[in-house]
Design a protein around this motif. Structure first.
Motif, mmCIF file in Angstrom:
data_model
loop_
_atom_site.group_PDB
_atom_site.id
_atom_site.type_symbol
_atom_site.label_atom_id
_atom_site.label_comp_id
_atom_site.label_asym_id
_atom_site.label_seq_id
_atom_site.Cartn_x
_atom_site.Cartn_y
_atom_site.Cartn_z
ATOM 1 N N PHE A 51 14.338 -3.405 38.903
ATOM 2 C CA PHE A 51 15.642 -3.930 39.307
ATOM 3 C C PHE A 51 15.477 -5.318 39.903
ATOM 4 O O PHE A 51 14.649 -5.522 40.801
ATOM 5 C CB PHE A 51 16.309 -3.005 40.342
ATOM 6 N N ALA A 52 16.267 -6.261 39.379
ATOM 7 C CA ALA A 52 16.278 -7.616 39.936
ATOM 8 C C ALA A 52 17.359 -7.692 41.003
ATOM 9 O O ALA A 52 18.507 -7.308 40.761
ATOM 10 C CB ALA A 52 16.544 -8.634 38.836
ATOM 11 N N LEU A 53 17.003 -8.179 42.200
ATOM 12 C CA LEU A 53 17.934 -8.274 43.300
ATOM 13 C C LEU A 53 18.662 -9.623 43.219
ATOM 14 O O LEU A 53 18.035 -10.685 43.313
ATOM 15 C CB LEU A 53 17.192 -8.138 44.635
ATOM 16 N N GLY A 70 21.782 -0.714 55.431
ATOM 17 C CA GLY A 70 23.217 -0.748 55.235
ATOM 18 C C GLY A 70 23.732 -1.933 54.442
ATOM 19 O O GLY A 70 24.946 -2.066 54.255
ATOM 20 N N ALA A 71 22.838 -2.788 53.993
ATOM 21 C CA ALA A 71 23.289 -3.986 53.267
ATOM 22 C C ALA A 71 23.836 -3.600 51.898
ATOM 23 O O ALA A 71 23.350 -2.668 51.248
ATOM 24 C CB ALA A 71 22.128 -4.967 53.108
ATOM 25 N N LYS A 72 24.861 -4.335 51.472
ATOM 26 C CA LYS A 72 25.393 -4.148 50.132
ATOM 27 C C LYS A 72 24.573 -4.975 49.161
ATOM 28 O O LYS A 72 24.384 -6.176 49.351
ATOM 29 C CB LYS A 72 26.868 -4.549 50.082
ATOM 30 N N LEU A 73 24.119 -4.311 48.129
ATOM 31 C CA LEU A 73 23.206 -4.948 47.184
ATOM 32 C C LEU A 73 23.897 -5.219 45.851
ATOM 33 O O LEU A 73 24.749 -4.438 45.410
ATOM 34 C CB LEU A 73 21.990 -4.051 46.942
ATOM 35 N N HIS A 74 23.508 -6.308 45.227
ATOM 36 C CA HIS A 74 23.912 -6.624 43.858
ATOM 37 C C HIS A 74 22.633 -6.753 43.044
ATOM 38 O O HIS A 74 21.788 -7.613 43.331
ATOM 39 C CB HIS A 74 24.712 -7.932 43.799
ATOM 40 N N LEU A 75 22.500 -5.882 42.044
ATOM 41 C CA LEU A 75 21.280 -5.838 41.261
ATOM 42 C C LEU A 75 21.607 -5.805 39.778
ATOM 43 O O LEU A 75 22.763 -5.669 39.385
ATOM 44 C CB LEU A 75 20.428 -4.601 41.614
ATOM 45 N N ARG A 76 20.557 -5.874 38.975
ATOM 46 C CA ARG A 76 20.677 -5.670 37.532
ATOM 47 C C ARG A 76 19.347 -5.149 37.017
ATOM 48 O O ARG A 76 18.289 -5.360 37.635
ATOM 49 C CB ARG A 76 21.053 -6.965 36.813
ATOM 50 N N PHE A 77 19.391 -4.455 35.902
ATOM 51 C CA PHE A 77 18.149 -4.041 35.254
ATOM 52 C C PHE A 77 17.410 -5.277 34.760
ATOM 53 O O PHE A 77 18.019 -6.254 34.294
ATOM 54 C CB PHE A 77 18.437 -3.127 34.063
ATOM 55 N N ARG A 78 16.121 -5.236 34.833
ATOM 56 C CA ARG A 78 15.327 -6.371 34.347
ATOM 57 C C ARG A 78 15.213 -6.361 32.819
ATOM 58 O O ARG A 78 15.078 -7.420 32.203
ATOM 59 C CB ARG A 78 13.922 -6.357 34.971
ATOM 60 N N ASP A 79 15.265 -5.176 32.201
ATOM 61 C CA ASP A 79 15.159 -5.106 30.752
ATOM 62 C C ASP A 79 16.562 -4.998 30.142
ATOM 63 O O ASP A 79 17.557 -4.862 30.826
ATOM 64 C CB ASP A 79 14.284 -3.921 30.318
ATOM 65 N N GLU A 80 16.610 -5.098 28.830
ATOM 66 C CA GLU A 80 17.889 -5.030 28.118
ATOM 67 C C GLU A 80 18.362 -3.585 27.975
ATOM 68 O O GLU A 80 17.544 -2.676 27.747
ATOM 69 C CB GLU A 80 17.750 -5.661 26.725
ATOM 70 N N PRO A 81 19.680 -3.333 28.070
ATOM 71 C CA PRO A 81 20.702 -4.294 28.479
ATOM 72 C C PRO A 81 20.681 -4.504 29.981
ATOM 73 O O PRO A 81 20.463 -3.554 30.745
ATOM 74 C CB PRO A 81 22.003 -3.628 28.027
ATOM 75 N N GLU A 82 20.883 -5.709 30.422
ATOM 76 C CA GLU A 82 20.791 -6.066 31.832
ATOM 77 C C GLU A 82 22.070 -5.673 32.572
ATOM 78 O O GLU A 82 22.813 -6.505 33.086
ATOM 79 C CB GLU A 82 20.513 -7.561 31.976
ATOM 80 N N THR A 83 22.304 -4.372 32.627
ATOM 81 C CA THR A 83 23.518 -3.858 33.247
ATOM 82 C C THR A 83 23.559 -4.220 34.726
ATOM 83 O O THR A 83 22.578 -4.042 35.450
ATOM 84 C CB THR A 83 23.586 -2.330 33.086
ATOM 85 N N PHE A 104 28.201 1.338 39.241
ATOM 86 C CA PHE A 104 28.460 0.280 38.255
ATOM 87 C C PHE A 104 29.480 -0.754 38.723
ATOM 88 O O PHE A 104 29.589 -1.826 38.139
ATOM 89 C CB PHE A 104 28.971 0.885 36.938
ATOM 90 N N GLY A 105 30.252 -0.433 39.749
ATOM 91 C CA GLY A 105 31.281 -1.357 40.177
ATOM 92 C C GLY A 105 32.313 -1.580 39.079
ATOM 93 O O GLY A 105 32.710 -0.663 38.362
ATOM 94 N N ILE A 106 32.725 -2.839 38.921
ATOM 95 C CA ILE A 106 33.780 -3.135 37.941
ATOM 96 C C ILE A 106 33.280 -3.056 36.501
ATOM 97 O O ILE A 106 34.081 -3.112 35.564
ATOM 98 C CB ILE A 106 34.389 -4.531 38.195
#
Length: 341
Positions: A51-53, A70-83, A104-106
């Motif tokens: 996971f990329a932060l 307690g921090a809110k994080l925004h991440l994405r997968f490093r591999d495809e698909p980069e959800t 997944f959020g929005i």
């Protein structure tokens, strides 16, 4: 609570959780999160290898992430698909590591489609379930609306078609003829208009009945369609009256040939049960090019005059509208018909 028991509990309550040890290595992956990467083994590997932060930007290491209670994080997968994913990290007691709960959020709608997810892949209390139900309800409503619109459009087209069609012959009717004639005049393209009237049709009705007359009209309609092009117009505008319009055709020889063939074929005997129906036709033709600024009534009237001249010539004739035609009618001159019967 033992880590194993906690893993089972989280799998039910937070199916997209990741449990980390104190070094930031993955010790447990929730079933829905694992479904997103079914062939990837995350357990035992550093969390940030998968996971990329994205945010918070100030966090650049696993140690910093574990301290972001307690921090809110925004991440994405490093591999495809980069959800894209959202999450929150919560530390375990006694510094045993942490739990990261993801969502997944929005981007949930795209994720559901991309990963073939269903309500069973989410917590029963997840608001995403309600959103999915709303989306499904909206999709069902839109599909029902599309189906209804298609039915209404089909019904409207069918109604319009009926309004412009002669029910007996399937040809265009007078209303359709007027509409098409207006379009032809507006386009400025040259065209020819034939007015055809059946000869001896009344005697068929009088001697053999209206059923025979209807049979003859249907036969005439088929014959005229065969003798015209796909983009020509054939309309029945009265009991035994027809109008044929030929776009981009104003050559008199060709038009005369069409008229001669129509008359010749209409004079062929028409079987009706044990009886034979015999008719012919008189035809008058007017050309749009004969008028400086023609209108519908004017060119129809011109074709009527030419038809009248053909009738006075002895029927089974074709005449063009011109000054000679007008003179013949005015002076009641009759001449031998040029059309073979």
């Amino acid at each position: 609570m033992r880590r194993e028991d906690l893993s089972l509990l989280l799998a039910r309550l937070c199916p997209m959780n990741v449990m980390l040890d104190r070094a930031g290595r993955v010790t447990h992956v929730g079933p829905t999160l694992q479904k997103l990467r079914p062939e990837t083994l995350m357990i035992g590997e550093p969390f940030l290898d998968h996971f990329a932060l994205i945010r918070p930007r100030s966090v650049t290491s696993m140690a910093g992430l574990l301290e972001s209670t307690g921090a809110k994080l925004h991440l994405r997968f490093r591999d495809e698909p980069e959800t894209a994913l959202k999450g929150q990290i919560v530390p375990l007691d006694r510094g045993e590591g942490a739990v990261v709960n993801l969502s997944f959020g929005i981007s949930i709608l795209e994720a559901v489609k991309d990963y073939d997810l269903s309500s069973a892949d989410f917590s029963a209390t997840d608001l995403a379930i309600e959103l999915l139900y709303l989306v499904e309800a909206k999709s069902a409503a839109m599909e029902a609306s599309r189906t209804l619109n298609q039915r209404l459009q089909g019904a409207m087209i069918a109604a319009e078609e009926r309004a412009f069609t002669d029910t007996l012959t399937g040809l265009k009717n007078r209303r359709a003829m007027n509409h098409i004639l207006s379009r032809l005049l507006a386009s400025g393209a040259p065209f020819a208009l034939m007015h055809l009237d059946l000869d001896y049709f009344k005697s068929v009705n009088d001697t053999l009945g209206h059923a025979a007359g209807d049979h003859v009209l249907q036969h005439v309609a088929r014959l005229m369609v065969e003798e015209t092009r796909n983009d020509d117009t054939v309309a029945r505008i009265g009991g035994d009256e027809f109008v044929l319009m030929f776009r981009n055709l104003h050559d008199r020889d060709r038009l005369n040939g069409i008229a001669d063939r129509l008359i010749a074929r209409l004079e062929e005997p028409i079987p009706f049960g044990d009886d034979i129906c015999r008719i012919s036709a008189s035809i008058g033709t007017a050309l749009s090019a004969q008028f400086r600024a023609p209108d519908g009534a004017q060119i129809l009237h011109a074709a009527d005059i030419a038809l009248y001249a053909a009738k006075r010539q002895g029927k089974a004739c074709h005449r063009f509208f011109d000054q000679e035609t007008l003179g013949e009618i005015d002076n009641e001159i009759q001449a031998p018909c040029h059309t073979e019967t």
